[in-house]
Motif scaffolding. Structure first.
Motif, PDB file in Angstrom:
ATOM      1  N   TYR A 156      45.643  24.516  43.250  1.00  0.00           N
ATOM      2  CA  TYR A 156      46.604  25.338  42.511  1.00  0.00           C
ATOM      3  C   TYR A 156      47.312  26.356  43.403  1.00  0.00           C
ATOM      4  N   SER A 157      46.732  26.717  44.534  1.00  0.00           N
ATOM      5  CA  SER A 157      47.401  27.669  45.417  1.00  0.00           C
ATOM      6  C   SER A 157      48.534  27.023  46.202  1.00  0.00           C
ATOM      7  N   ALA A 158      48.678  25.714  46.106  1.00  0.00           N
ATOM      8  CA  ALA A 158      49.791  25.031  46.781  1.00  0.00           C
ATOM      9  C   ALA A 158      51.137  25.493  46.224  1.00  0.00           C
ATOM     10  N   ASP A 159      51.156  25.950  44.968  1.00  0.00           N
ATOM     11  CA  ASP A 159      52.399  26.416  44.345  1.00  0.00           C
ATOM     12  C   ASP A 159      52.695  27.878  44.645  1.00  0.00           C
ATOM     13  N   PHE A 160      51.776  28.583  45.287  1.00  0.00           N
ATOM     14  CA  PHE A 160      51.958  30.007  45.570  1.00  0.00           C
ATOM     15  C   PHE A 160      52.819  30.189  46.818  1.00  0.00           C
ATOM     16  N   SER A 161      53.327  31.405  46.975  1.00  0.00           N
ATOM     17  CA  SER A 161      54.022  31.738  48.215  1.00  0.00           C
ATOM     18  C   SER A 161      53.000  31.764  49.350  1.00  0.00           C
ATOM     19  N   ASP A 162      53.487  31.716  50.577  1.00  0.00           N
ATOM     20  CA  ASP A 162      52.567  31.715  51.719  1.00  0.00           C
ATOM     21  C   ASP A 162      51.666  32.942  51.713  1.00  0.00           C
ATOM     22  N   LEU A 163      52.232  34.096  51.434  1.00  0.00           N
ATOM     23  CA  LEU A 163      51.449  35.325  51.417  1.00  0.00           C
ATOM     24  C   LEU A 163      50.515  35.367  50.209  1.00  0.00           C
ATOM     25  N   GLY A 164      50.990  34.914  49.063  1.00  0.00           N
ATOM     26  CA  GLY A 164      50.180  34.929  47.854  1.00  0.00           C
ATOM     27  C   GLY A 164      49.045  33.925  47.867  1.00  0.00           C
ATOM     28  N   ALA A 165      49.143  32.923  48.725  1.00  0.00           N
ATOM     29  CA  ALA A 165      48.121  31.876  48.769  1.00  0.00           C
ATOM     30  C   ALA A 165      47.007  32.168  49.755  1.00  0.00           C
ATOM     31  N   VAL A 166      47.125  33.227  50.550  1.00  0.00           N
ATOM     32  CA  VAL A 166      46.126  33.499  51.589  1.00  0.00           C
ATOM     33  C   VAL A 166      44.737  33.683  50.985  1.00  0.00           C
ATOM     34  N   PHE A 167      44.607  34.559  50.005  1.00  0.00           N
ATOM     35  CA  PHE A 167      43.293  34.853  49.430  1.00  0.00           C
ATOM     36  C   PHE A 167      42.710  33.644  48.699  1.00  0.00           C
ATOM     37  N   PRO A 168      43.435  32.986  47.789  1.00  0.00           N
ATOM     38  CA  PRO A 168      42.847  31.827  47.113  1.00  0.00           C
ATOM     39  C   PRO A 168      42.478  30.702  48.085  1.00  0.00           C
ATOM     40  N   ALA A 216      41.610  31.063  51.278  1.00  0.00           N
ATOM     41  CA  ALA A 216      40.437  31.486  52.051  1.00  0.00           C
ATOM     42  C   ALA A 216      39.169  31.346  51.220  1.00  0.00           C
ATOM     43  N   ILE A 217      39.192  31.839  49.985  1.00  0.00           N
ATOM     44  CA  ILE A 217      38.010  31.753  49.128  1.00  0.00           C
ATOM     45  C   ILE A 217      37.716  30.300  48.764  1.00  0.00           C
ATOM     46  N   GLY A 218      38.745  29.527  48.445  1.00  0.00           N
ATOM     47  CA  GLY A 218      38.545  28.115  48.127  1.00  0.00           C
ATOM     48  C   GLY A 218      37.950  27.351  49.296  1.00  0.00           C
ATOM     49  N   SER A 219      38.435  27.629  50.494  1.00  0.00           N
ATOM     50  CA  SER A 219      37.887  26.958  51.682  1.00  0.00           C
ATOM     51  C   SER A 219      36.437  27.341  51.907  1.00  0.00           C
ATOM     52  N   LEU A 220      36.114  28.610  51.725  1.00  0.00           N
ATOM     53  CA  LEU A 220      34.724  29.050  51.870  1.00  0.00           C
ATOM     54  C   LEU A 220      33.820  28.386  50.834  1.00  0.00           C
TER      55      LEU A 220
END
Length: 148
Positions: A29-41, A43-47
């Motif tokens: 779902y973070s694929a639809d976010f802006s580059d800056l807005g997708a950083v946190f989701p 990072a947490i999703g990858s972790l």
């Protein structure tokens, strides 16, 4: 019957699968976010995906053991979950500082095992105010996160 210290942690593996699913959903779902807005989701999703996968590997290798029964109050645990869920839903309506102050006070009531004294209440209240204002300044001014 096997001792809990000799059984593999299958519940932990199942929980890891669920966390991997949540992490994968965050990444999707973070694929639809802006580059800056997708950083946190991202990072947490990858972790979540990485650490969940690591735990499953450890279970498969026999490097984990099932834990014993938890001591303590299930009601307090459910109360913490309910307060945090309520805080998340109250954020848009009440704003960051108000909803966080209410959640902090409710969590204090849930966590305090000893008798309340005026000194303890003032100390915890002051510490909470410092933490909340510090987080507000960090998010709003330094990181420039748009807060409700």
């Amino acid at each position: 019957m096997a001792d809990s210290s000799s059984r593999p942690d299958l519940r932990g593996a199942i929980g890891s699968v669920l966390l991997i699913a949540v992490g994968a959903a965050a990444l999707f779902y973070s694929a639809d976010f802006s580059d800056l807005g997708a950083v946190f989701p991202r990072a947490i999703g990858s972790l979540l995906v990485g650490l969940g996968g690591l735990y499953i590997v450890l279970v498969a290798l026999g490097r984990t053991r099932a834990g014993g029964a938890l001591e303590g109050s299930h009601g307090r645990r459910l109360g913490v979950a309910a307060v945090m869920l309520g805080w998340a839903f109250a954020l848009p309506a009440l704003g960051f500082l108000a909803s966080s102050a209410i959640a902090f006070a409710l969590l204090l009531v849930l966590a305090q095992h000893d008798r309340w004294t005026p000194r303890v209440a003032m100390l915890y209240g002051a510490a909470g105010a410092v933490v909340l204002v510090g987080l507000y300044v960090l998010f709003k001014m330094v990181l420039q996160v748009p807060l409700p």
